[in-house]
Design an enzyme around this catalytic site. Structure first.
Site, PDB file in Angstrom:
ATOM      1  N   HIS A  46       1.217  -1.249   0.054  1.00  0.00           N
ATOM      2  CA  HIS A  46       0.298  -0.233   0.408  1.00  0.00           C
ATOM      3  C   HIS A  46       0.753   1.364   0.166  1.00  0.00           C
ATOM      4  O   HIS A  46       2.015   1.307   0.488  1.00  0.00           O
ATOM      5  CB  HIS A  46      -0.862   0.231   0.814  1.00  0.00           C
ATOM      6  CG  HIS A  46      -2.273  -1.128   1.553  1.00  0.00           C
ATOM      7  ND1 HIS A  46      -2.936  -0.930   2.097  1.00  0.00           N
ATOM      8  CD2 HIS A  46      -2.199  -1.828  -0.072  1.00  0.00           C
ATOM      9  CE1 HIS A  46      -4.088  -2.011   1.647  1.00  0.00           C
ATOM     10  NE2 HIS A  46      -3.759  -2.264   0.817  1.00  0.00           N
ATOM     11  N   GLU A  48       0.919   3.676   1.689  1.00  0.00           N
ATOM     12  CA  GLU A  48       1.349   4.322   3.079  1.00  0.00           C
ATOM     13  C   GLU A  48       3.002   3.559   3.816  1.00  0.00           C
ATOM     14  O   GLU A  48       3.419   3.876   3.917  1.00  0.00           O
ATOM     15  CB  GLU A  48       0.475   3.880   4.014  1.00  0.00           C
ATOM     16  CG  GLU A  48      -0.321   4.375   4.490  1.00  0.00           C
ATOM     17  CD  GLU A  48      -1.309   3.967   3.595  1.00  0.00           C
ATOM     18  OE1 GLU A  48      -3.176   4.487   3.348  1.00  0.00           O
ATOM     19  OE2 GLU A  48      -1.916   3.199   2.422  1.00  0.00           O
ATOM     20  N   CYS A  76      -6.393   2.175   5.787  1.00  0.00           N
ATOM     21  CA  CYS A  76      -6.664   0.626   6.238  1.00  0.00           C
ATOM     22  C   CYS A  76      -6.192   0.115   7.546  1.00  0.00           C
ATOM     23  O   CYS A  76      -5.166   0.852   7.957  1.00  0.00           O
ATOM     24  CB  CYS A  76      -6.692  -0.369   5.087  1.00  0.00           C
ATOM     25  SG  CYS A  76      -4.519  -1.291   5.269  1.00  0.00           S
ATOM     26  N   CYS A  79      -2.013  -0.805   7.259  1.00  0.00           N
ATOM     27  CA  CYS A  79      -1.800   0.994   7.324  1.00  0.00           C
ATOM     28  C   CYS A  79      -1.672   1.613   8.580  1.00  0.00           C
ATOM     29  O   CYS A  79      -0.124   2.334   8.856  1.00  0.00           O
ATOM     30  CB  CYS A  79      -2.342   1.578   6.358  1.00  0.00           C
ATOM     31  SG  CYS A  79      -1.782   0.837   4.704  1.00  0.00           S
TER      32      CYS A  79
END
Length: 137
Positions: A46, A48, A76, A79
């Site tokens: 992801h 992040e 999410c 993260c």
């Protein structure tokens, strides 16, 4: 947040879900990333996570208490947990994520001193996501 939006647009151009993130320390971007889950075949890739890794490498340490994360969509839970472990000092996100955002599951998985702000350029961030998924359907 504009730099995070640029990262999100780069993700979309690569066929990735358009989420972008940058980490800033003392007015300088020290980490940036966008979703790479498709190209890396890695569900953890992801935006992040990419930005955290880049910032930790640039700063030479795993803790980021003096840093701010700007991310186009609410992190999410995965993260958010990583951000908590990084002890990042501030999280600023654009669009909320009513399906997979951390706030669906918990009030705050972040470090107790972390400050969280939401809604920065939210409409622009949400529109980028909407356009991407509309084109996929």
């Amino acid at each position: 947040m504009r730099a995070a939006l640029d990262e999100a647009r780069a993700a979309a151009a690569e066929g990735e879900v358009p989420v972008g993130a940058v980490i800033v320390s003392r007015g300088q971007i020290v980490g940036r990333g966008h979703n790479l889950t498709e190209s890396l075949t890695d569900v953890t890739a992801h935006a992040e996570m990419q930005a955290i890794t880049a910032a930790a490498h640039a700063l030479g340490g795993k803790y980021l208490p003096e840093c701010t994360l700007y991310v186009t969509v609410e992190p999410c839970l995965m993260c958010a947990g990583a951000l908590g472990w990084s002890q990042i000092g501030r999280i600023v996100y654009g669009a909320s994520d009513a399906k997979r955002g951390y706030s669906v599951f918990t009030d705050s998985p972040f470090h107790p001193r972390a400050k969280v702000e939401s809604g920065l350029l939210a409409e622009e961030c949400a529109e980028l996501m909407s356009r991407f998924f509309a084109a996929k359907r």
